[in-house]
Scaffold this motif. Structure first.
Motif, PDB file in Angstrom:
ATOM      1  N   ARG A 430     -38.007  -5.409  12.885  1.00  0.00           N
ATOM      2  CA  ARG A 430     -39.318  -4.907  12.452  1.00  0.00           C
ATOM      3  C   ARG A 430     -39.934  -5.777  11.356  1.00  0.00           C
ATOM      4  N   ILE A 432     -38.713  -6.165   8.384  1.00  0.00           N
ATOM      5  CA  ILE A 432     -38.564  -5.496   7.086  1.00  0.00           C
ATOM      6  C   ILE A 432     -37.577  -6.291   6.231  1.00  0.00           C
ATOM      7  N   ASN A 578     -32.132   0.582  16.797  1.00  0.00           N
ATOM      8  CA  ASN A 578     -33.589   0.557  16.598  1.00  0.00           C
ATOM      9  C   ASN A 578     -34.142   1.976  16.501  1.00  0.00           C
ATOM     10  N   GLY A 582     -35.388   3.761  13.088  1.00  0.00           N
ATOM     11  CA  GLY A 582     -36.824   4.091  13.120  1.00  0.00           C
ATOM     12  C   GLY A 582     -37.068   5.391  12.377  1.00  0.00           C
ATOM     13  N   ASP A 583     -36.204   6.356  12.619  1.00  0.00           N
ATOM     14  CA  ASP A 583     -36.339   7.654  11.928  1.00  0.00           C
ATOM     15  C   ASP A 583     -36.064   7.519  10.434  1.00  0.00           C
ATOM     16  N   ILE A 585     -36.376   4.895   8.515  1.00  0.00           N
ATOM     17  CA  ILE A 585     -37.462   4.140   7.862  1.00  0.00           C
ATOM     18  C   ILE A 585     -38.643   5.067   7.589  1.00  0.00           C
ATOM     19  N   LYS A 586     -38.959   5.898   8.585  1.00  0.00           N
ATOM     20  CA  LYS A 586     -40.087   6.840   8.459  1.00  0.00           C
ATOM     21  C   LYS A 586     -39.798   7.890   7.382  1.00  0.00           C
ATOM     22  N   ASP A 591     -41.639   0.747   3.115  1.00  0.00           N
ATOM     23  CA  ASP A 591     -42.876  -0.004   3.288  1.00  0.00           C
ATOM     24  C   ASP A 591     -42.705  -1.022   4.419  1.00  0.00           C
ATOM     25  N   THR A 592     -43.509  -0.912   5.480  1.00  0.00           N
ATOM     26  CA  THR A 592     -43.369  -1.856   6.588  1.00  0.00           C
ATOM     27  C   THR A 592     -44.690  -2.067   7.314  1.00  0.00           C
ATOM     28  N   TYR A 594     -44.618  -3.019  10.468  1.00  0.00           N
ATOM     29  CA  TYR A 594     -44.305  -2.617  11.839  1.00  0.00           C
ATOM     30  C   TYR A 594     -43.312  -1.457  11.825  1.00  0.00           C
ATOM     31  N   SER A 595     -43.739  -0.314  12.355  1.00  0.00           N
ATOM     32  CA  SER A 595     -42.799   0.812  12.414  1.00  0.00           C
ATOM     33  C   SER A 595     -41.908   0.693  13.655  1.00  0.00           C
ATOM     34  N   GLU A 596     -42.375  -0.059  14.654  1.00  0.00           N
ATOM     35  CA  GLU A 596     -41.583  -0.270  15.872  1.00  0.00           C
ATOM     36  C   GLU A 596     -41.081  -1.712  15.894  1.00  0.00           C
TER      37      GLU A 596
END
Ligand SMILES: [Zn+2]
Length: 641
Positions: A430, A432, A578, A582-583, A585-586, A591-592, A594-596
């Protein structure tokens, strides 16, 4: 100079040529947009021809030429290769192998780290260099020695080890207890009985505490050897910063962190323009993130290969730019090569170089180097800027040693580094930024802390993890964590040891077996491991689907204070990681841009307001940019926005 202008250039060994070539090199350096030469690394025998017979003329002239051409000098102390006359006259300076046989004069890094004679000679040479060139306007950085690695088993080093052990453990009773020497009749009755370990099967390989202690001692001895020269250089040239270039991973580099002013690293990913480039670039990125995080400041890329040696698959056009921009985007304040000009003979004769044996300034590799130099000039505004990630992944060298010495744990073939990479990858995909840190570093900077396979607890680490979660942090750890203390001594009460409370689980046994789990309504295959655990307060968010432990927890989450602590009982494929991260990170508000995940093989980094989007896939990739536009990036190319 450092931090204001990117250093671009590399290792230069002018003592192999005459002045005609030196003058041509200065002309070519300008063409290549090169502003820095690193000199003197293995030059001892050309600086001191025989004991006390010095030969400064060539280096004086090189400094003159660098100044005349507005170039910087990084000056190395030559202690990584003592001259042959010294090995002959003072055999104690030569290294002794683990089999207790002294080496002959050979190769390089063949010196004893403890030898009082060698240390004295190193101090004398450092002082002469500092007094002669310390005030030279070209000098910007000391390069102390070169690529420390491996160990010496001579009597001097054995004695130093005994003293180190005695200082650390104080009494023999304490040592015997902490190393568990009651086992196999290994009890020490006198300090003089302590000797270095040897590899299986010939020597003492069975004492896991001894193995870790020897590694730890050698890391500290390496820093002590560095300080032997650094002390003199700091005394004579207090305003010139010091570094020593890191390459191999057999020293615990965190112990060098406070000793150097700037961390520097030699990076050699071998891009082949195939599917593996993605993995190679990830490994390189991981190491850059470790180097930057050591001091939480920009680092120096001290060596990288500017071209491919003959007979290898050539790096395709543009790859050199992408490879070097990857380091810059991760926090490097330089792009320095090994080497400026191909060696005339011997080991580095066909190593990659900016100037090949043809001596030309119009080769493809040369032109790409010049392009990098020009790009670095355009990027000057980001030089010296730091990166402050929300996420840290623990990679701990002492933990690594602990795992390696756990001979009966059947860890064979499933490396610690691979496990750490599998977690790091979810962030890399992503774009990050991640700090890769040893477990003793401060965790308070981060929102998410990931500690894959944290097998060994160093003092205070478990308490600091607890504190981190209590204060609202998100913590993730895995199977094979919390087994031993700093001496590689099993923790009574079972795994995950001191983390049981924060994780709210108990591990009963570890199955080295693939399985399947339920996660978010899907079935996922696991790899290698399945930890049979009991939730003792933690919420079960995934369970195993096969084997006698079907239905038992596979992933748990424990709310603790204001934070959460996750436990992952298995290793997993990239796709699962991934989704899982993803969860995380959310949830943690990382701070990103790209969330995907980006398309496979593509990653990005932001530094100083510039965004570097890099494609390490063997084909072009279509990438959606943060501004919503879609663009195509060819294989091995970089886009800078
Ligand atoms: Zn030695």
């Amino acid at each position: 100079m450092l931090g204001k202008q990117f250093l671009h250039g590399g290792d230069y060994n002018p003592e192999q040529w005459d002045e005609t070539i030196w003058i041509e090199d200065m002309r070519l350096a300008k063409l290549a947009n090169v502003n820095t030469m690193t000199i003197g690394i293995f030059s001892w025998s050309m600086l001191e021809l025989t004991e006390g017979e010095y030969n400064w003329g060539w280096m004086d002239r090189i400094f003159e030429l660098l100044n005349e051409n507005g170039m910087n000098a990084i000056l190395a102390t030559p202690s990584a290769a003592q001259p042959r006359w010294m090995s002959e006259k003072y055999p104690e300076v030569l290294r002794v192998e683990h089999n207790r046989v002294r080496q002959e004069h050979k190769v390089r890094v063949n010196y004893c780290l403890s030898s009082p004679i060698y240390r004295q000679k190193c101090r004398e040479m450092s002082r002469l260099l500092a007094e002669r060139y310390g005030k030279n306007p070209a000098l910007v950085l000391w390069h102390v020695s070169n690529e420390y690695h491996e160990d010496c088993h001579c009597d001097l080093c054995q004695q130093a080890f005994r003293e180190w052990v005695q200082e650390r453990y104080k009494t023999l009773d304490n040592l015997n207890e902490r190393w568990g020497t009651a086992f196999w009749s290994h009890r020490y009755s006198d300090w003089s009985e302590i000797r270095s370990p040897q590899p299986w099967p010939a020597g003492e390989w069975s004492m896991m505490s001894l193995g870790v202690a020897w590694k730890r001692f050698n890391s500290e001895l390496t820093v002590d050897f560095f300080n032997n020269e650094a002390k003199v250089l700091r005394e004579v040239t207090p305003n010139i910063p010091l570094t020593s270039n890191i390459h191999t991973w057999d020293v615990n580099w965190r112990v060098l962190t406070d000793a150097v002013d700037i961390v520097s690293y030699d990076s050699y990913p071998r891009f082949q323009v195939d599917d593996g480039d993605y993995e190679r670039s990830l490994h390189a990125s991981f190491k850059y993130d470790y180097m930057r995080a050591l001091k939480r400041q920009p680092f120096i890329l001290m060596e990288n290969n500017p071209s491919s040696p003959p007979g290898t698959k050539l790096r395709r056009p543009g790859y050199h730019i992408t490879k070097t921009m990857q380091a810059v985007s991760a926090g490097s304040d330089s792009v320095l090569y090994f080497q400026w000009r191909n060696g005339k003979t011997s080991n580095e004769m066909f190593h990659g170089a900016v100037v090949n044996h043809d001596g030309r300034g119009d080769t493809r590799a040369f032109k790409e180097v010049a392009k990098v130099g020009s790009m670095l000039q355009d990027l000057e505004s980001i030089c010296g800027t730091n990166i402050d990630p929300d996420v840290a992944v623990i990679y701990d060298e002492e933990n690594h040693w602990g795992i390696e010495f756990s001979t009966m744990a059947r860890w064979d073939g499933r490396s610690y580094m691979n496990q750490v990479h599998s977690h790091y990858r979810a962030f890399w995909n992503r774009g990050i930024a991640v700090d890769v840190i040893p477990s003793v570093k401060d965790f308070s900077h981060y929102k998410v802390l990931v500690a894959p396979v944290l097998y060994m607890f160093l003092p205070g680490v478990a308490e600091r993890i607890e504190e981190f979660v209590k204060n609202g942090g998100t913590f993730v750890t895995t199977f094979w964590s919390g087994y031993v203390d700093e001496d590689n001594h099993a923790i009574s009460g079972g795994a995950p040891g001191y983390m049981s409370k924060v994780l709210g689980i108990r591990s009963e046994e570890l199955d080295a077996c693939a399985n399947e789990i339920d996660f978010k309504g899907h079935t996922w295959k696991t790899e290698h491991f399945a930890d049979v655990i009991h939730a003792e307060g933690a919420e079960v968010i995934s369970t195993f689907k096969k084997e006698y432990y079907k239905g038992s927890p596979a992933i748990t989450c424990n709310s603790f204070g204001d934070g959460k602590a996750y436990y992952m009982s298995s290793s997993h494929c990239e796709e699962f990681m991934n989704v899982f991260y993803g969860d995380i990170i959310k949830e943690a508000g990382v701070d990103t841009l790209y969330s995907e995940p980006l398309p496979k093989g593509v990653t990005c980094r932001e530094r100083g307001g510039k965004l570097f989007v890099m494609n390490f896939a063997p084909e072009e990739r279509i990438v959606k940019l943060p501004n919503g536009e879609t663009t195509t990036i060819d294989a091995g190319q970089t886009l800078i926005l």
